[in-house]
Design a protein around this motif. Structure first.
Motif, PDB file in Angstrom:
ATOM      1  N   GLU A  17      56.680  20.330   0.020  1.00 50.26           N
ATOM      2  CA  GLU A  17      58.140  20.294   0.210  1.00 50.26           C
ATOM      3  C   GLU A  17      58.565  19.003   0.891  1.00 50.26           C
ATOM      4  N   CYS A  68      61.701  25.480 -14.778  1.00 51.93           N
ATOM      5  CA  CYS A  68      61.019  25.704 -13.494  1.00 51.93           C
ATOM      6  C   CYS A  68      60.457  24.392 -12.942  1.00 51.93           C
ATOM      7  N   VAL A  90      65.500  26.018 -11.523  1.00 54.51           N
ATOM      8  CA  VAL A  90      64.956  26.382 -10.217  1.00 54.51           C
ATOM      9  C   VAL A  90      64.101  25.233  -9.703  1.00 54.51           C
ATOM     10  N   VAL A  92      62.543  23.571  -5.623  1.00 61.22           N
ATOM     11  CA  VAL A  92      62.450  23.776  -4.177  1.00 61.22           C
ATOM     12  C   VAL A  92      63.273  22.759  -3.386  1.00 61.22           C
ATOM     13  N   GLU A  94      66.614  20.900  -2.583  1.00 58.24           N
ATOM     14  CA  GLU A  94      68.072  21.030  -2.695  1.00 58.24           C
ATOM     15  C   GLU A  94      68.727  19.742  -3.186  1.00 58.24           C
ATOM     16  N   PHE A 115      68.907  27.583  -8.799  1.00 57.89           N
ATOM     17  CA  PHE A 115      68.185  28.336  -7.773  1.00 57.89           C
ATOM     18  C   PHE A 115      67.351  27.366  -6.931  1.00 57.89           C
ATOM     19  N   CYS A 116      67.601  27.326  -5.633  1.00 63.53           N
ATOM     20  CA  CYS A 116      66.783  26.498  -4.745  1.00 63.53           C
ATOM     21  C   CYS A 116      65.717  27.384  -4.113  1.00 63.53           C
ATOM     22  N   CYS A 117      64.485  27.258  -4.634  1.00 63.64           N
ATOM     23  CA  CYS A 117      63.437  28.212  -4.246  1.00 63.64           C
ATOM     24  C   CYS A 117      62.083  27.679  -4.715  1.00 63.64           C
ATOM     25  N   GLY A 118      61.042  27.914  -3.940  1.00 67.49           N
ATOM     26  CA  GLY A 118      59.686  27.651  -4.415  1.00 67.49           C
ATOM     27  C   GLY A 118      59.286  28.711  -5.428  1.00 67.49           C
ATOM     28  N   ASP A 121      57.984  32.130  -4.542  1.00 64.20           N
ATOM     29  CA  ASP A 121      58.926  33.132  -4.030  1.00 64.20           C
ATOM     30  C   ASP A 121      60.011  33.500  -5.046  1.00 64.20           C
ATOM     31  N   PHE A 122      59.911  32.962  -6.256  1.00 69.24           N
ATOM     32  CA  PHE A 122      60.992  33.135  -7.229  1.00 69.24           C
ATOM     33  C   PHE A 122      60.660  34.214  -8.250  1.00 69.24           C
TER      34      PHE A 122
END
Length: 223
Positions: A17, A68, A90, A92, A94, A115-118, A121-122
């Protein structure tokens, strides 16, 4: 196995990240300085994907795709939006998704969700996507998290939908890259994870005309 090279799972994810937070939100940034290969990549991906979108009784639909590890939307813009009515993204980071809103231009209106997410966790919404495209991002997931994510992707597919992985493949075993905190797996390891996720491989293809000095890149379709 990633368990042999990833000593601390939390650190593995947090380092990745942090790495991407410092990468400029450009095509060259997304491709690690290899922005010039983008068109070759997209053209090959389009040929691969069109095999499933052509007419036929089990044809994959074109209602909605999921990108993804989407970054600023390079694949969304040039591959998915021209072929699908709507796209979700999606990532991670932003800042990349913020940049995507201008980078995608007018056609970006057809991106429904950012979608802001790893990916670990998605969870894709069930029965939502004709194609789930996962490119140059599986190296940021441990084996268990990748297998679990693919299982969730399977639930996210619409009838006749497919999951596509396009990524670097190591010659043998699993290689750790400490710079961006990712792993590169060989073909057999990736196939095993796909099998563990309860998916069937429908097609597998090696990317041609990429620079000699980079890893071999393969594209897989599965459901």
């Amino acid at each position: 196995m990633t368990s042999e090279v990833v000593e601390d799972e939390m650190e593995f994810y947090s380092k990745a990240e942090k790495y991407w937070k410092d990468v400029p939100p450009t095509v060259d940034g997304m491709l690690g300085g290899y922005g010039h290969i983008s068109s070759i990549d997209i053209n090959s991906s389009k040929k691969f994907l069109l095999k499933f979108l052509r007419d036929g009784p089990n044809r994959t639909g074109t209602t909605c795709a999921l990108d993804c590890g989407a970054g600023i939307g390079r694949i969304t813009k040039r591959l998915l939006l021209p072929l699908f009515k709507a796209v979700d993204m999606v990532d991670v980071t932003e800042d990349f998704l913020t940049k995507a809103r201008t980078y995608l231009g007018e056609e970006g209106r057809r991106v429904k969700n950012y979608f802001c997410c790893g990916l670990q966790d998605f969870s894709p919404e069930p029965n939502s996507y004709d194609v789930i495209w996962i490119q140059w991002v599986i190296g940021h997931l441990t084996d268990d998290h990748l297998s679990d994510f693919l299982k969730r992707c399977k639930v996210g597919l619409r009838p006749n939908g497919i999951i596509v992985i396009k990524d670097n493949m190591a010659q043998e075993g699993v290689i750790m890259d400490d710079v961006d905190s990712s792993v590169c797996r060989d073909l057999d390891v990736v196939r095993t994870i796909v099998w563990r996720a309860g998916l069937n491989l429908l097609a597998e293809e090696r990317q041609e005309n990429f620079p000699d000095e980079i890893y071999h890149v393969y594209t897989f379709a599965m459901r």
